[in-house]
Enzyme design. Structure first.
Site, mmCIF file in Angstrom:
data_model
loop_
_atom_site.group_PDB
_atom_site.id
_atom_site.type_symbol
_atom_site.label_atom_id
_atom_site.label_comp_id
_atom_site.label_asym_id
_atom_site.label_seq_id
_atom_site.Cartn_x
_atom_site.Cartn_y
_atom_site.Cartn_z
ATOM 1 C CB ALA A 1 -0.864 0.072 1.240
ATOM 2 C CB ALA A 2 4.061 2.358 1.419
ATOM 3 N N GLY B 1 0.483 5.103 0.140
ATOM 4 C CA GLY B 1 -1.037 5.284 0.419
ATOM 5 C C GLY B 1 -1.787 6.009 -0.423
ATOM 6 N N GLY B 2 -1.376 6.300 -1.456
ATOM 7 C CA GLY B 2 -2.079 7.342 -2.508
ATOM 8 C C GLY B 2 -3.323 6.593 -2.764
ATOM 9 C CB CYS C 1 3.973 2.166 -11.951
ATOM 10 S SG CYS C 1 5.496 2.057 -10.856
ATOM 11 C CG ASP D 1 0.467 -0.304 -6.824
ATOM 12 O OD1 ASP D 1 0.369 -0.663 -8.178
ATOM 13 O OD2 ASP D 1 0.876 0.741 -6.104
#
Length: 522
Positions: free
Chosen positions: A334-335, A337-338, A460, A407
């Site tokens: 998660a970090a 956190g966006g 990404c 992610d």
């Protein structure tokens, strides 16, 4: 919809788990200490200078130096220092810049902006800069002293790319810096080389495409050859050139307003009051592109969670998750956190989100970001779904999660414009290693799903091996999952023929990203 007992349990998770976290996860943990040391244990500048002087020959006219004068007073010399440290420590340049800005009292606001431009610009264009410097340097350029090499790089970047800075200023500052640290002799060499380049700017010798098109494009667009070759094989030369050009553009600043706190009209009025030049983003309503917004971290609207800095490509993934009210969401990587915060907003603050990161320093950064929004529906864990230690991940939410967001760690080749050092830090051997990690994360996430739940996988990067290939391998092993077409959640222009979100910087004008929604059938 979760049963009422489970909702009550979730409401108690924050206090229960954070109490345990306070005991087990102190700020002086080894992981946090290790990550922060890359900046804090840098050799003191004075000691560096003393060491250089000690190694000089006695007849060096520059061997006498006044230790009371700080060496790094201005943006250009600070840029040299940061680039040297980046090469030595492999630390991310944004961390090094932030550390410098916090501790250097000599820099005004203009200097700070120039420092940021110089460091990112040199790292972005370093291969093209070195092509020319190597051609004019007398001797073995590769063995040139790092401080001198980077002083020349900083100066040449200004000469080639910053048209508002006079050539004389770029050269003189480099010469004076080298003089202070290495004496008149080396300063004279730097002066002569840079002025020779200026005199011959209109007739500089460029590489030729006919001999080796990958090497040609790699030098012209400042990318590593191995990466250019991959992209030429996949996209063709012309498309690869456009992709490299997009990677080298200065990145846009994209703001996402918090629709739980402010309306679009109120946000645009705020932007107008600030005198900012902005435009609506292309794919998501709450995103705006801003040309320049200096010191936004000090703005009260930012501090109070009215808006965040987030690329539109990241926002697409939050919509791909499609978090609903009363759903339990596990954000496994998660970090900072966006996406966690955005998912909370999309669910009107009514989804129950467990946000996990395995690195303590990153988990603490995420906590600070989430605290800024004063969100109460998010539980933050310093943990790892591969080897869970908290009771939440070990037992409490197994078989009960509606959606898991992975992610995943990746090569990051979709965000080169924002992090230009990525293209130099990676090599071709990293991609299969990352694919293995990505598949392991998918495997470890399955146990958390309830019947009919979904895994959302995102990266990404733009590399097939880390994106569609990962999904294909996973589905071959797990036929109980099926692909949900991303068109159900986001604009069809960012969805490929396989039903995945797939964006490219040169096509969609946002970061490169990938997202897949996988639903378990039974």
């Amino acid at each position: 919809m979760q049963d009422s007992n489970f909702q009550n349990n979730l409401n108690n998770l924050n206090s229960e788990e954070h109490s345990k976290a306070n005991e087990d996860e102190k700020y002086n943990g080894d992981e946090f200490k290790k990550e922060s040391e890359e900046i804090s244990t840098e050799t003191d500048d004075l000691e560096e200078i003393k060491k250089i002087i000690k190694n000089r020959k006695e007849d060096d006219p520059g061997s006498i130096m006044n230790y009371d004068n700080p060496l790094y007073k201005d943006a250009r010399s600070c840029a040299v220092k940061i680039i040297c440290r980046h090469e030595r420590s492999d630390a991310y340049i944004d961390k090094l810049i932030d550390n410098e800005l916090k501790n250097n009292q000599f820099l005004n606001e203009f200097d700070k902006s120039l420092l940021n431009e110089l460091v990112h610009g040199v790292v972005r264009w370093i291969r093209r800069l070195d092509w020319f410097l190597n051609g004019f340097y007398r001797g073995n350029y590769e063995k040139c002293v790092p401080e001198i090499k980077n002083a020349m790089r900083v100066a040449l970047y200004q000469i080639l790319f910053l048209n508002k800075i006079p050539y004389s200023a770029a050269v003189n500052e480099a010469v004076e810096f080298v003089k202070r640290i290495h004496g008149e002799k080396h300063a004279g060499i730097v002066n002569g080389l840079l002025r020779t380049i200026i005199r011959t700017l209109d007739s500089l010798v460029w590489p030729t495409r006919e001999i080796d098109e990958a090497n040609y494009l790699g030098i012209i667009q400042s990318h590593p050859n191995w990466l250019v070759k991959r992209w030429i094989q996949r996209f063709g030369f012309d498309e690869t050139q456009k992709l490299c050009e997009a990677n080298n553009k200065r990145p846009n600043l994209t703001l996402r307003y918090n629709r739980l706190k402010i309306t679009e009209q109120e946000f645009t009025e705020y932007l107008n009051q600030k005198g900012l030049i902005y435009s609506k983003a292309n794919y998501l309503q709450e995103f705006f592109n801003v040309k320049i917004f200096s010191k936004f971290q000090e703005d009260e609207y930012f501090k109070n969670g009215y808006f965040s800095i987030q690329d539109e490509s990241a926002g697409l993934i939050s919509y791909l998750v499609s978090p609903g009210e009363n759903e339990l969401i596990l954000d496994a990587c998660a970090a900072p956190g966006g996406k966690t915060i955005h998912m909370s907003e999309i669910s009107n603050g009514k989804a129950y989100i467990v946000a996990v990161d395995k690195y303590l320093s990153r988990a603490e950064t995420m906590k600070r970001n989430i605290d800024r929004y004063k969100l109460t529906n998010i539980t933050i864990l310093h943990d790892d779904i591969a080897n869970p230690t908290t009771e939440i991940l070990k037992s409490k939410i197994i078989g009960r999660v509606d959606k898991v967001l992975i992610d995943a760690p990746c090569s990051g080749f979709g965000v080169i414009s924002k992090k230009p050092e990525i293209k130099w830090k990676r090599d071709s051997k990293d991609i299969p290693k990352l694919q293995k990690i990505q598949l392991e994360l998918l495997e470890n996430s399955i146990k958390y799903l309830k019947p009919g739940g979904s895994i959302i996988y995102s990266t990404c990067t733009i590399e097939e091996e880390e994106n569609s290939d990962v999904i294909k391998i996973f589905l071959e092993k797990h036929p109980e999952f099926s692909i949900v077409n991303a068109k159900e959640f986001v604009n069809e222009n960012v969805v490929n023929s396989e039903g995945f979100i797939e964006t490219f910087p040169h096509i969609h004008h946002i970061d490169g990203a990938f997202g897949a929604h996988l639903k378990i059938l039974h």
